[in-house]
Design a protein around this motif. Structure first.
Motif, mmCIF file in Angstrom:
data_model
loop_
_atom_site.group_PDB
_atom_site.id
_atom_site.type_symbol
_atom_site.label_atom_id
_atom_site.label_comp_id
_atom_site.label_asym_id
_atom_site.label_seq_id
_atom_site.Cartn_x
_atom_site.Cartn_y
_atom_site.Cartn_z
ATOM 1 N N ASN A 1 -42.291 39.154 54.963
ATOM 2 C CA ASN A 1 -41.617 38.221 55.591
ATOM 3 C C ASN A 1 -42.244 36.800 55.644
ATOM 4 O O ASN A 1 -42.512 36.238 56.813
ATOM 5 C CB ASN A 1 -41.058 38.667 56.988
ATOM 6 C CG ASN A 1 -40.316 39.927 56.893
ATOM 7 O OD1 ASN A 1 -39.191 39.805 56.639
ATOM 8 N ND2 ASN A 1 -40.845 40.910 57.257
ATOM 9 N N TYR B 1 -40.343 32.097 53.569
ATOM 10 C CA TYR B 1 -40.377 30.386 53.813
ATOM 11 C C TYR B 1 -41.563 29.727 53.669
ATOM 12 O O TYR B 1 -41.593 28.567 53.296
ATOM 13 C CB TYR B 1 -39.895 30.377 55.279
ATOM 14 C CG TYR B 1 -38.479 30.660 55.476
ATOM 15 C CD1 TYR B 1 -37.328 29.997 54.977
ATOM 16 C CD2 TYR B 1 -38.076 31.869 56.437
ATOM 17 C CE1 TYR B 1 -35.978 30.300 54.994
ATOM 18 C CE2 TYR B 1 -36.619 32.229 56.349
ATOM 19 C CZ TYR B 1 -35.723 31.529 55.668
ATOM 20 O OH TYR B 1 -34.312 32.053 55.829
ATOM 21 N N PRO C 1 -29.997 28.119 50.809
ATOM 22 C CA PRO C 1 -29.194 28.435 51.931
ATOM 23 C C PRO C 1 -30.059 29.074 52.936
ATOM 24 O O PRO C 1 -30.963 29.642 52.699
ATOM 25 C CB PRO C 1 -28.084 29.305 51.550
ATOM 26 C CG PRO C 1 -28.902 30.081 50.395
ATOM 27 C CD PRO C 1 -29.646 28.889 49.570
ATOM 28 N N ILE C 2 -29.802 28.885 54.177
ATOM 29 C CA ILE C 2 -30.556 29.515 55.344
ATOM 30 C C ILE C 2 -29.827 30.810 55.566
ATOM 31 O O ILE C 2 -28.775 30.820 56.178
ATOM 32 C CB ILE C 2 -30.558 28.666 56.477
ATOM 33 C CG1 ILE C 2 -31.115 27.180 56.254
ATOM 34 C CG2 ILE C 2 -31.474 29.194 57.631
ATOM 35 C CD1 ILE C 2 -31.055 26.291 57.327
ATOM 36 N N ASN C 3 -30.837 31.939 55.742
ATOM 37 C CA ASN C 3 -30.231 33.343 56.075
ATOM 38 C C ASN C 3 -30.509 33.409 57.296
ATOM 39 O O ASN C 3 -31.925 33.549 57.840
ATOM 40 C CB ASN C 3 -30.896 34.342 55.261
ATOM 41 C CG ASN C 3 -30.005 35.719 55.343
ATOM 42 O OD1 ASN C 3 -30.598 36.284 56.519
ATOM 43 N ND2 ASN C 3 -29.619 36.063 54.301
ATOM 44 N N ALA C 4 -29.734 33.846 58.679
ATOM 45 C CA ALA C 4 -30.005 34.121 59.768
ATOM 46 C C ALA C 4 -30.970 35.248 60.022
ATOM 47 O O ALA C 4 -31.942 35.133 60.731
ATOM 48 C CB ALA C 4 -28.857 34.290 60.618
ATOM 49 N N GLN C 5 -30.807 36.413 59.300
ATOM 50 C CA GLN C 5 -31.654 37.525 59.481
ATOM 51 C C GLN C 5 -33.001 37.326 58.960
ATOM 52 O O GLN C 5 -34.030 37.851 59.580
ATOM 53 C CB GLN C 5 -30.884 38.637 58.659
ATOM 54 C CG GLN C 5 -31.652 40.264 59.185
ATOM 55 C CD GLN C 5 -31.607 40.509 60.590
ATOM 56 O OE1 GLN C 5 -30.748 40.219 61.531
ATOM 57 N NE2 GLN C 5 -32.590 40.924 61.085
ATOM 58 N N ALA C 6 -33.101 36.633 57.846
ATOM 59 C CA ALA C 6 -34.210 36.461 57.433
ATOM 60 C C ALA C 6 -35.180 35.531 58.302
ATOM 61 O O ALA C 6 -36.399 35.582 58.444
ATOM 62 C CB ALA C 6 -34.135 35.659 55.885
ATOM 63 N N SER D 1 -31.705 37.655 68.002
ATOM 64 C CA SER D 1 -30.960 37.564 66.809
ATOM 65 C C SER D 1 -29.741 37.324 67.267
ATOM 66 O O SER D 1 -28.944 36.673 66.634
ATOM 67 C CB SER D 1 -30.801 39.039 66.251
ATOM 68 O OG SER D 1 -30.028 39.201 65.221
ATOM 69 N N PHE E 1 -25.960 29.364 65.435
ATOM 70 C CA PHE E 1 -26.772 29.196 63.994
ATOM 71 C C PHE E 1 -26.316 27.665 63.196
ATOM 72 O O PHE E 1 -27.119 27.523 62.475
ATOM 73 C CB PHE E 1 -25.947 30.114 62.939
ATOM 74 C CG PHE E 1 -26.930 30.118 61.541
ATOM 75 C CD1 PHE E 1 -28.301 30.727 61.475
ATOM 76 C CD2 PHE E 1 -26.440 29.908 60.423
ATOM 77 C CE1 PHE E 1 -29.015 31.033 60.234
ATOM 78 C CE2 PHE E 1 -27.080 30.009 59.282
ATOM 79 C CZ PHE E 1 -28.451 30.371 59.291
ATOM 80 N N GLU F 1 -28.946 25.151 61.054
ATOM 81 C CA GLU F 1 -28.600 24.585 60.056
ATOM 82 C C GLU F 1 -28.760 23.078 60.382
ATOM 83 O O GLU F 1 -29.158 22.462 59.246
ATOM 84 C CB GLU F 1 -27.118 24.951 59.615
ATOM 85 C CG GLU F 1 -26.820 26.347 59.273
ATOM 86 C CD GLU F 1 -25.550 26.670 58.813
ATOM 87 O OE1 GLU F 1 -25.080 27.188 57.820
ATOM 88 O OE2 GLU F 1 -24.517 26.098 59.942
#
Length: 354
Positions: free
Chosen positions: A19, A22, A292-297, A327, A334, A338
């Protein structure tokens, strides 16, 4: 008060190994800038005049794989510069020093060393706010997304009778000016120690590249990606206080030892040290424009980076519940994440030892 804050070790589902994409993207976004800097600014002929051995150090290396990619890119750029100067590169040798806190998972780090590496790898445990290497022994120093970690939580924050008592907060995000100043003072002290130590360890003409979280001018920290994330963590902890899972005094005594410096602050500290010339300093976007931004990631990334410091204060029993709360906060708001993904929250610095 001082301590180490290692990323999650191993290679499990919540590990930094699994993980840290980023940080990898942020580092990859400056690869060409590092390559160009080495080609234009680094005198490899001078550095290898007495010996064909080049010593590199990655400070705050964690457990990989990002550190291996970064070091390989640096070595490739140096070999290219060597070749461009028509110098024989066949007998050029590299030694790479991987540094992090003593509590870092060095076992995972060295178990995952690339089998085809063309360098000698060495582990150097210890805080980079202290001396780590002999005098004039390093030719190139690299540090990516590590210097935002302070050596300790500012002591004033834990004085209940002080104006810097950070009640109900876990960071200077949204806190009083006094709290902000306490963080800034701690960062200044840490960076003075960092620059003093590196000035002794890097040879004249050697180079240091720093990639850091930063705060653009005229932007409140609450509007940056880390500011938004820290608010999610804070709200999650307060939800657990309201549910009776943890106590409010526990939260009052918890502060994240993280600080995002501005370019002006870094310029002032480097010039005050006087041992390095600033070859390049630029605020850039840590992420690709169209990524794109992944919330879970994002949540998995936060857990890999922050779980250690949370467990150290609250214990392990609350972790799963806390990140469920975080989460949920992230999913609900979210749009804040962004909108915070703005250009100029990463600082790229190139220094040369005078």
């Amino acid at each position: 008060m001082s301590g180490s804050f290692p990323m999650n070790g191993g290679d499990g589902i919540y590990s930094y190994t699994k993980n840290s994409e980023y940080q990898r993207e942020a580092s990859n976004n400056v690869k060409e800038m590092i390559d160009m800097t080495i080609v234009e600014k680094l005198d490899v002929k001078h550095l290898t005049f007495a010996s064909r051995s080049i010593h590199l150090a990655d400070l705050g290396c964690s457990v990989g794989p990002n550190t291996f990619i970064a070091m390989q890119n640096v070595m490739a750029a140096m070999e290219k510069k060597y070749y461009a100067q028509s110098l024989p590169s066949e007998d050029l040798e590299f030694q790479v020093f991987f540094n992090d806190h003593i509590s870092n998972d060095f076992n995972t780090l060295f178990a995952s060393l690339p089998v085809d590496r063309k360098y000698f790898g060495v582990g150097v445990p210890g805080s980079f706010y202290d001396r780590l290497f002999p005098s004039s022994s390093l030719h190139f120093v690299h540090s990516s997304y590590a210097l935002h970690w302070l050596s300790k939580v500012p002591e004033k924050l834990l004085d209940k009778n002080s104006s810097t008592w950070n009640k109900g907060k876990i960071h200077y995000t949204g806190a009083s000016d006094e709290v902000m100043k306490a963080y800034a003072a701690q960062f200044e002290s840490d960076m003075e120690n960092f620059l003093d130590a590196r000035a002794k360890e890097i040879v004249v003409g050697g180079m240091m590249v720093l990639i850091m979280q930063s705060l653009p001018d005229n932007i409140d920290h609450s509007k940056t990606p880390t500011g938004v994330i820290f608010k999610f963590v804070e709200d999650g902890l307060m939800d657990m206080v309201n549910a009776g899972i943890i106590s409010e005094p526990q939260v009052d005594m918890f502060n994240l030892p993280v600080y995002s410096a501005s370019a002006k602050e870094m310029t002032r500290l480097i010039e005050s040290n006087g041992c390095f010339s600033i070859e390049k300093m630029e605020l850039i976007d840590p992420r690709s424009k169209d990524a794109p931004i992944n919330a879970q990631a994002v949540i998995m990334h936060v857990r890999a980076a922050m779980e250690g410091v949370i467990v150290k204060h609250f214990g392990r029993d609350i972790v799963d519940d806390l990140f469920e709360h975080i989460s949920q906060k992230c999913m609900e708001d979210f749009h804040l994440m962004e909108s915070s993904n703005m250009k100029g929250t990463q600082l790229f610095i190139v220094l040369k030892r005078k």
